[in-house]
Design a protein around this motif. Structure first.
Motif, mmCIF file in Angstrom:
data_model
loop_
_atom_site.group_PDB
_atom_site.id
_atom_site.type_symbol
_atom_site.label_atom_id
_atom_site.label_comp_id
_atom_site.label_asym_id
_atom_site.label_seq_id
_atom_site.Cartn_x
_atom_site.Cartn_y
_atom_site.Cartn_z
ATOM 1 N N ASN A 1 27.813 39.527 -13.846
ATOM 2 C CA ASN A 1 28.166 37.962 -15.030
ATOM 3 C C ASN A 1 29.732 38.009 -14.933
ATOM 4 O OD1 ASN A 1 27.902 36.295 -16.305
ATOM 5 N ND2 ASN A 1 27.494 37.425 -18.806
ATOM 6 N N VAL A 2 29.967 37.289 -13.829
ATOM 7 C CA VAL A 2 31.822 37.122 -13.719
ATOM 8 C C VAL A 2 32.005 36.338 -14.948
ATOM 9 C CG1 VAL A 2 31.783 36.908 -11.322
ATOM 10 C CG2 VAL A 2 31.216 33.825 -12.618
ATOM 11 N N CYS A 3 31.174 35.351 -15.522
ATOM 12 C CA CYS A 3 31.713 34.568 -17.200
ATOM 13 C C CYS A 3 31.933 35.766 -18.246
ATOM 14 C CB CYS A 3 30.529 33.947 -17.071
ATOM 15 S SG CYS A 3 29.761 32.241 -16.242
ATOM 16 N N GLN A 4 31.874 37.025 -18.003
ATOM 17 C CA GLN A 4 32.048 37.699 -19.217
ATOM 18 C C GLN A 4 34.106 38.805 -18.167
ATOM 19 O OE1 GLN A 4 30.368 41.687 -18.046
ATOM 20 N NE2 GLN A 4 28.785 41.185 -19.497
ATOM 21 N N ASP A 5 34.055 37.688 -17.855
ATOM 22 C CA ASP A 5 35.791 37.793 -17.541
ATOM 23 C C ASP A 5 36.622 36.389 -18.341
ATOM 24 O OD1 ASP A 5 38.057 37.413 -16.497
ATOM 25 O OD2 ASP A 5 37.737 38.101 -14.459
ATOM 26 N N PRO A 6 37.107 37.015 -19.091
ATOM 27 C CA PRO A 6 37.730 35.892 -19.787
ATOM 28 C C PRO A 6 39.155 34.625 -18.947
ATOM 29 C CG PRO A 6 38.820 37.615 -20.529
ATOM 30 C CD PRO A 6 37.723 37.634 -19.242
ATOM 31 N N SER A 7 39.393 35.348 -17.642
ATOM 32 C CA SER A 7 39.688 33.859 -17.206
ATOM 33 C C SER A 7 39.077 32.968 -16.507
ATOM 34 C CB SER A 7 41.081 34.905 -16.436
ATOM 35 O OG SER A 7 40.008 35.448 -14.995
ATOM 36 N N CYS A 8 37.818 33.171 -16.354
ATOM 37 C CA CYS A 8 36.656 32.595 -15.682
ATOM 38 C C CYS A 8 36.132 31.333 -16.450
ATOM 39 C CB CYS A 8 35.722 33.491 -14.749
ATOM 40 S SG CYS A 8 36.499 34.650 -13.808
ATOM 41 N N ASN A 9 36.241 30.048 -16.126
ATOM 42 C CA ASN A 9 35.006 28.906 -16.915
ATOM 43 C C ASN A 9 34.331 28.809 -15.898
ATOM 44 O OD1 ASN A 9 37.946 28.887 -18.912
ATOM 45 N ND2 ASN A 9 39.091 27.765 -17.156
ATOM 46 N N ALA A 10 34.065 29.159 -14.936
ATOM 47 C CA ALA A 10 32.962 28.653 -13.909
ATOM 48 C C ALA A 10 32.673 30.018 -12.647
ATOM 49 C CB ALA A 10 33.527 27.748 -13.159
ATOM 50 N N ALA A 11 31.854 30.090 -12.013
ATOM 51 C CA ALA A 11 31.381 30.871 -11.302
ATOM 52 C C ALA A 11 30.845 30.063 -9.863
ATOM 53 C CB ALA A 11 30.395 31.483 -11.601
ATOM 54 N N TYR A 12 31.946 30.336 -8.830
ATOM 55 C CA TYR A 12 31.220 29.813 -7.440
ATOM 56 C C TYR A 12 31.021 30.522 -6.153
ATOM 57 C CZ TYR A 12 34.253 26.005 -9.870
ATOM 58 O OH TYR A 12 35.191 25.027 -10.257
ATOM 59 N N ALA A 13 30.378 29.760 -5.055
ATOM 60 C CA ALA A 13 29.490 30.864 -4.412
ATOM 61 C C ALA A 13 30.299 30.095 -3.290
ATOM 62 C CB ALA A 13 28.015 30.214 -4.506
ATOM 63 N N CYS A 14 29.682 31.214 -2.215
ATOM 64 C CA CYS A 14 31.437 30.532 -0.924
ATOM 65 C C CYS A 14 29.939 30.499 -0.241
ATOM 66 C CB CYS A 14 31.940 32.222 -0.312
ATOM 67 S SG CYS A 14 32.281 31.641 1.418
ATOM 68 N N VAL A 15 29.918 28.794 0.448
ATOM 69 C CA VAL A 15 28.508 28.385 1.033
ATOM 70 C C VAL A 15 29.426 27.873 2.478
ATOM 71 C CG1 VAL A 15 26.398 27.611 1.410
ATOM 72 C CG2 VAL A 15 27.303 27.863 -1.227
ATOM 73 N N ASP A 16 29.100 28.275 4.007
ATOM 74 C CA ASP A 16 29.380 27.505 4.765
ATOM 75 C C ASP A 16 31.041 27.126 5.212
ATOM 76 O OD1 ASP A 16 27.207 27.306 6.037
ATOM 77 O OD2 ASP A 16 26.752 25.183 5.032
ATOM 78 N N GLY A 17 32.148 28.084 3.770
ATOM 79 C CA GLY A 17 33.398 27.807 4.098
ATOM 80 C C GLY A 17 34.074 27.098 3.142
ATOM 81 N N GLY A 18 33.081 26.959 1.848
ATOM 82 C CA GLY A 18 33.636 26.202 1.249
ATOM 83 C C GLY A 18 33.910 26.366 -0.128
#
Length: 154
Positions: free
Chosen positions: A42-59
């Protein structure tokens, strides 16, 4: 063996010898305020994260918007300019002062040290009392907001 069978065997051998798998294109430079997905953590537990991103086809593709963190409610001082605070703080943010892996969100009046340092001249220190740093996946008391200043624990 007939000529047709030989060609069929050769064609099958050539098809099997070629590797048509595509290599995944890596992503670089996750967007500001974003954190890459990390094997189901759960990356949202990190206080510096406002959103979670996935790497899809290089973007990067945003997969989740994180809920507000307690320090997000902190307001800058009245004399702060558009870019934030205009006063000089003589204390550097210690390692882990913005949180880190394994450290859950703090609840007011507990704040990460970086929030307390940024709010030191605000009325009421943005609601912060005890200031904490993240170390080895847990919070350690680092200091406190008191009388318009920071008192660092020894």
């Amino acid at each position: 063996m007939s000529a047709i069978k030989v060609w069929v065997v050769l064609a099958c051998a050539l098809c099997c010898a070629c590797d048509s798998t595509l290599e995944a294109t890596p992503c670089h430079d996750v967007p500001d305020g974003g954190c890459p997905l990390d094997n189901g953590a759960n990356v949202c537990q990190d206080p510096s994260c406002n959103a979670a991103y996935a790497c899809v086809d290089g973007g990067w593709v945003r997969t989740q918007v994180c809920p507000p963190h307690p320090h997000d409610a902190a307001t800058p001082p009245a004399d702060a300019g558009e870019g934030g605070s205009t006063f000089d703080v003589s204390i550097d943010v210690p390692p882990g002062g913005n949180g880190g892996p394994g450290c859950t969100d703090l609840e007011l009046p507990d704040c990460p040290a970086a929030v307390g340092i940024a709010c030191v001249q605000s009325p009421g220190c943005c609601g912060c009392t005890d200031l904490w740093v993240c170390d080895d996946g847990g919070w350690d008391l680092w200091g406190e907001c008191a009388d318009g200043g920071i008192v660092v624990q020894k």
